[in-house]
Write a protein that holds these residues in place. Sequence first.
Motif, PDB file in Angstrom:
ATOM      1  N   HIS A 101       0.821  -1.207   0.000  1.00  0.00           N
ATOM      2  CA  HIS A 101       0.000   0.000   0.000  1.00  0.00           C
ATOM      3  C   HIS A 101       0.859   1.264   0.000  1.00  0.00           C
ATOM      4  CE1 HIS A 101      -3.303  -2.666   1.926  1.00  0.00           C
ATOM      5  NE2 HIS A 101      -3.329  -2.730   0.612  1.00  0.00           N
ATOM      6  N   VAL A 102       2.008   1.214   0.671  1.00  0.00           N
ATOM      7  CA  VAL A 102       2.944   2.335   0.621  1.00  0.00           C
ATOM      8  C   VAL A 102       3.445   2.536  -0.806  1.00  0.00           C
ATOM      9  CG1 VAL A 102       5.251   3.085   1.303  1.00  0.00           C
ATOM     10  CG2 VAL A 102       3.659   2.246   3.033  1.00  0.00           C
ATOM     11  N   ALA A 103       3.757   1.428  -1.471  1.00  0.00           N
ATOM     12  CA  ALA A 103       4.231   1.512  -2.857  1.00  0.00           C
ATOM     13  C   ALA A 103       3.185   2.147  -3.765  1.00  0.00           C
ATOM     14  CB  ALA A 103       4.599   0.115  -3.363  1.00  0.00           C
ATOM     15  N   ASP A 104       1.900   1.930  -3.436  1.00  0.00           N
ATOM     16  CA  ASP A 104       0.817   2.530  -4.225  1.00  0.00           C
ATOM     17  C   ASP A 104       0.477   3.950  -3.776  1.00  0.00           C
ATOM     18  OD1 ASP A 104       0.600   0.201  -5.685  1.00  0.00           O
ATOM     19  OD2 ASP A 104      -0.951  -0.655  -4.389  1.00  0.00           O
ATOM     20  N   GLY A 105       1.121   4.421  -2.684  1.00  0.00           N
ATOM     21  CA  GLY A 105       0.857   5.769  -2.191  1.00  0.00           C
ATOM     22  C   GLY A 105      -0.470   5.927  -1.489  1.00  0.00           C
ATOM     23  N   ARG A 106      -1.078   4.808  -1.020  1.00  0.00           N
ATOM     24  CA  ARG A 106      -2.422   4.842  -0.431  1.00  0.00           C
ATOM     25  C   ARG A 106      -2.345   4.952   1.092  1.00  0.00           C
ATOM     26  NH1 ARG A 106      -6.646   2.581  -3.379  1.00  0.00           N
ATOM     27  NH2 ARG A 106      -7.850   3.030  -1.489  1.00  0.00           N
ATOM     28  N   ARG A 107      -2.402   6.174   1.601  1.00  0.00           N
ATOM     29  CA  ARG A 107      -2.313   6.324   3.050  1.00  0.00           C
ATOM     30  C   ARG A 107      -3.576   5.833   3.748  1.00  0.00           C
ATOM     31  NH1 ARG A 107      -2.517  12.821   4.301  1.00  0.00           N
ATOM     32  NH2 ARG A 107      -4.529  13.304   3.352  1.00  0.00           N
ATOM     33  N   ASP A 108      -4.710   5.855   3.071  1.00  0.00           N
ATOM     34  CA  ASP A 108      -5.934   5.335   3.683  1.00  0.00           C
ATOM     35  C   ASP A 108      -5.803   3.847   3.972  1.00  0.00           C
ATOM     36  OD1 ASP A 108      -5.932   5.258   0.744  1.00  0.00           O
ATOM     37  OD2 ASP A 108      -7.861   4.220   0.968  1.00  0.00           O
ATOM     38  N   LEU A 109      -5.187   3.090   3.067  1.00  0.00           N
ATOM     39  CA  LEU A 109      -5.040   1.657   3.267  1.00  0.00           C
ATOM     40  C   LEU A 109      -3.983   1.332   4.324  1.00  0.00           C
ATOM     41  CD1 LEU A 109      -5.322   0.338  -0.398  1.00  0.00           C
ATOM     42  CD2 LEU A 109      -7.088   0.441   1.384  1.00  0.00           C
ATOM     43  N   VAL A 110      -2.922   2.128   4.385  1.00  0.00           N
ATOM     44  CA  VAL A 110      -1.921   1.937   5.444  1.00  0.00           C
ATOM     45  C   VAL A 110      -2.554   2.207   6.801  1.00  0.00           C
ATOM     46  CG1 VAL A 110       0.276   2.749   6.387  1.00  0.00           C
ATOM     47  CG2 VAL A 110       0.000   2.509   3.918  1.00  0.00           C
ATOM     48  N   ARG A 111      -3.341   3.268   6.890  1.00  0.00           N
ATOM     49  CA  ARG A 111      -4.033   3.595   8.131  1.00  0.00           C
ATOM     50  C   ARG A 111      -4.985   2.466   8.526  1.00  0.00           C
ATOM     51  NH1 ARG A 111      -6.027   8.272   6.595  1.00  0.00           N
ATOM     52  NH2 ARG A 111      -8.074   7.486   5.969  1.00  0.00           N
ATOM     53  N   ALA A 112      -5.697   1.923   7.557  1.00  0.00           N
ATOM     54  CA  ALA A 112      -6.617   0.818   7.843  1.00  0.00           C
ATOM     55  C   ALA A 112      -5.865  -0.433   8.276  1.00  0.00           C
ATOM     56  CB  ALA A 112      -7.472   0.526   6.605  1.00  0.00           C
ATOM     57  N   ASP A 113      -4.713  -0.687   7.656  1.00  0.00           N
ATOM     58  CA  ASP A 113      -3.894  -1.835   8.059  1.00  0.00           C
ATOM     59  C   ASP A 113      -3.499  -1.740   9.525  1.00  0.00           C
ATOM     60  OD1 ASP A 113      -3.883  -3.144   5.628  1.00  0.00           O
ATOM     61  OD2 ASP A 113      -2.087  -2.124   4.899  1.00  0.00           O
TER      62      ASP A 113
END
Length: 612
Positions: free
Chosen positions: A384-396
């Motif tokens: 998710h970091v590689a995709d730049g998705r902070r929403d998904l990192v936060r959800a993880d």
Amino acid sequence: MGVAPVRGGGGNGDRQRMPEILDAAERAEPPTEPEPGLTTVHDPADVHDPGTADRPGSEGDEIGTAAQRPPPGVAHSSAVMAIGTLFSRATGFLRTVTIGAALGTALLGDAYQAAEMIPYTVYELLLGGMLASVFVPFLVKRRKRDEDGGTATEQRLFTAVFLALLVLTVVAVAAADWLISLYAGEYEGRQREVTVLLTRLLLIQIFFIGVSGVSSTMLNVRHRFGAAVWAPVANNLITMAAALLYLWFAGRGRTAETVTDSQLALLALGSAFGTVVQAAVLAWTLRAAGFRWRPRLDLRGAGFGEALGTAAWMMVYVVIAQAGVLVTANVATRAGDRAAEAAGHPVEGSGLAVYKFALVVFQLPYAIIAVSVITALLPRMSDHVADGRRDLVRADFSRGLRLASALLVPLSAGMLAFGVPGAVALFAHGSTTPDGARRIGIILMVFAAMVLPFTVHQLLMRVFYALGDTRTPGLVAIPAGIVQTVTAFALLAFVPPRQVVIGLPLSYGLFYVVGGICAALVLRRRLGGMDGRRILRTLVKLHVAALPALVFAVAVVLAISQVHGEQLSAFLALIIGGAGGGLIYVLTARLMKIAELGYFVDLARSRLPGRG
């Protein structure tokens, strides 16, 4: 050193359970709105995970390889590794119990624990932290980039480490007396002689700990993880045998004044021999994997300096964590010595030994549960970091913490209820008296409040590593380390010596509370929030669900304490209170519709014979 089980793939029989639970939780929760724009500080592949970085002795750290996702081809080994990790943890715990039975919890036990910590701390500070956090990713890149597949780099690294270990071991053995002044500054007379003798003999282990470390590093980059999981089992079994031989020859209740040098040598050299065997197993496995050492001293241009520079901030974190170990040991040994001086005789359970034994028990839930969560989360967060998705990192992060807490909350309640009877049942054998065991239990009860702060801090650190940010963990460790140090020495200055060790878990926990708060504030800004409301709501519900189970467990302990025989009542309280309390917690959580526990229950039911 232990190694984390890798994320499984393939068939159901070989898959690890935690990824399945995370998948189920992710499917059940509403999808997040895409929030792009997350950027990494450095390439996350440049730095490996250092683990908790604060283990004060021989107990392994299962996080080491969790930061590197192995290729699908090794997924079939995950079950073997999971079993190996369990055996490593179990035998490591039995090793601790056996050492306690051999030496007790008075000054002689304190002396051994101080001596046993020193070689691991010296190694971790000067070499181990770099191997864990720097050279795994460095070697992986060189194997891909170099024309010879990284062979020359590996030869140089092994040569440099081998020579460094020889020098470090010789210098450390010669400086044993000075090192004891750091860890046990108030020891005098025979107590100091005993501690210095044990330290000199155990410092020999530095060389073999290092051989194990560099062999594990090279096996890691070859995706050979099994030996690093199973080799510590041999070490633990040999040390247990040495402790039992000591107990047979020396008998119970030896003190620093009555124990002989030959009896101490039997125990210390037996423990050191376990490290030799562990190193031999790993070196042999590395040779079987195709590595043939050819000494090379042409280190210029090998790229080691660049690799070390990349992980400079990671080493700041490791150094501060190890400094906390030193402070704790110094305060605990001084408190134990002062308590004995005030009483005019050795006092059970006032020094380092009881603290160390309680710490080993405290970290078991994290090692079993939270490490599994982290191992499963890191590949997801990295993607998710590689995709730049902070929403998904936060959800993880939110999902991982809530799922881990579903099991850790009742276990911390169990430490509170069963701390004393559990310690009596496990530790009141041989030279450890029931009074000494009760002291271990009281300290464990204080540690119970630190289970969640410790876990939250570790999860936050892994988010930073997924972002390629090693600077922030190093920076937040500075105020956390200061608070830990000030609190520890304040306890020594203002609390009666016999009670200091009971307060040391607070000093230990404050490192993670302060560090966690600082880390969360930074990540909250970087990720656009931390899903704090949902996390807090879940934690409150989990604690409410655990309350009836805690009341039942305490009632069982109080009722069964009237049974004749302290050890019998302790075992009965563990069995009846543990089983009944666990069932009450599950039923209460189901009635409260706590989804996080439901995922575990549903998966367990699906694995029953005759189910899907």
